[in-house]
Enzyme design. Structure first.
Site, mmCIF file in Angstrom:
data_model
loop_
_atom_site.group_PDB
_atom_site.id
_atom_site.type_symbol
_atom_site.label_atom_id
_atom_site.label_comp_id
_atom_site.label_asym_id
_atom_site.label_seq_id
_atom_site.Cartn_x
_atom_site.Cartn_y
_atom_site.Cartn_z
ATOM 1 N N ARG A 59 -3.460 -0.578 5.344
ATOM 2 C CA ARG A 59 -4.025 -1.680 4.570
ATOM 3 C C ARG A 59 -3.083 -2.874 4.432
ATOM 4 O O ARG A 59 -3.482 -4.022 4.690
ATOM 5 C CB ARG A 59 -4.434 -1.181 3.160
ATOM 6 C CG ARG A 59 -5.597 -0.215 3.193
ATOM 7 C CD ARG A 59 -5.728 0.536 1.884
ATOM 8 N NE ARG A 59 -4.580 1.425 1.650
ATOM 9 C CZ ARG A 59 -4.366 2.136 0.550
ATOM 10 N NH1 ARG A 59 -5.240 2.064 -0.445
ATOM 11 N NH2 ARG A 59 -3.321 2.917 0.447
ATOM 12 N N CYS B 151 0.867 -1.187 0.000
ATOM 13 C CA CYS B 151 0.000 0.000 0.000
ATOM 14 C C CYS B 151 0.899 1.231 0.000
ATOM 15 O O CYS B 151 2.091 1.131 -0.319
ATOM 16 C CB CYS B 151 -0.993 -0.015 1.152
ATOM 17 S SG CYS B 151 -0.273 0.051 2.807
ATOM 18 N N ASP C 66 -8.351 3.791 0.985
ATOM 19 C CA ASP C 66 -7.398 4.132 2.041
ATOM 20 C C ASP C 66 -8.173 4.620 3.268
ATOM 21 O O ASP C 66 -8.849 5.646 3.192
ATOM 22 C CB ASP C 66 -6.463 5.229 1.527
ATOM 23 C CG ASP C 66 -5.323 5.482 2.483
ATOM 24 O OD1 ASP C 66 -5.424 5.087 3.661
ATOM 25 O OD2 ASP C 66 -4.328 6.079 2.048
#
Ligand code: 4NP
Length: 145
Positions: A9, A3, A117
């Site tokens: 994440r 990420c 996100d």
């Protein structure tokens, strides 16, 4: 698992995939495309949602993607299209590029969807991300088993 910051994440994706594959000799790691959080532990909200699901990611530490990762790993899963672009820019050849996949294409083939996100949102975003990644990791386990 890739990420942007390697604190929200991708550490969750790493923990989830590890929990599903830890007996199968599969090496799992996560990184960020950026270096903002190198050496940092995952975001508290990621640690929290993982813990609620009996997964401990508190000992993970941020690392930035390196070109060496193309040699060290067979599959590189990115969380969003921006990560996909960034990693592809670093690819040295076609072989590198063919290792890179958008993780949600494992459950929504060809749709090129982003794992949103959750960094600037609330706890709910982390729950949503957890569920998406859990399903995607089930599909990955199917694929590599
Ligand atoms: P991640 O989330 O890419 O899922 O780890 C982010 C974490 C930190 C920042 C951006 C995204 N940041 O700008 O610091």
């Amino acid at each position: 698992m890739v990420c942007l910051g390697n604190i929200c994440r991708s550490p969750l994706a790493e923990g989830i995939l590890r929990s599903k594959t830890f007996l199968k000799g599969v090496e799992v790691d996560s990184v960020g495309t950026a270096n903002y959080h190198v050496g940092n532990r995952p975001d508290k909200r990621s640690i929290g949602v993982a813990a609620k699901n009996n997964i401990d990611i508190s000992s993970l530490r941020g690392r930035q993607f390196s070109v060496q990762d193309f040699d060290d790993f067979d599959l590189i899963y990115v969380m969003d299209n921006s990560n996909f672009k960034d990693i592809n820019t670093l690819a040295r050849n076609e072989e590198d590029k063919q290792k890179v996949f958008l993780i949600l294409n494992e459950i929504f083939p060809g749709e090129n969807l982003d794992v949103p996100d959750p960094y600037f949102g609330g706890a709910h975003g982390f729950e949503t991300v957890y569920k998406m990644l859990d399903q995607a990791c089930d599909a990955i386990v199917e694929k590599i088993s």
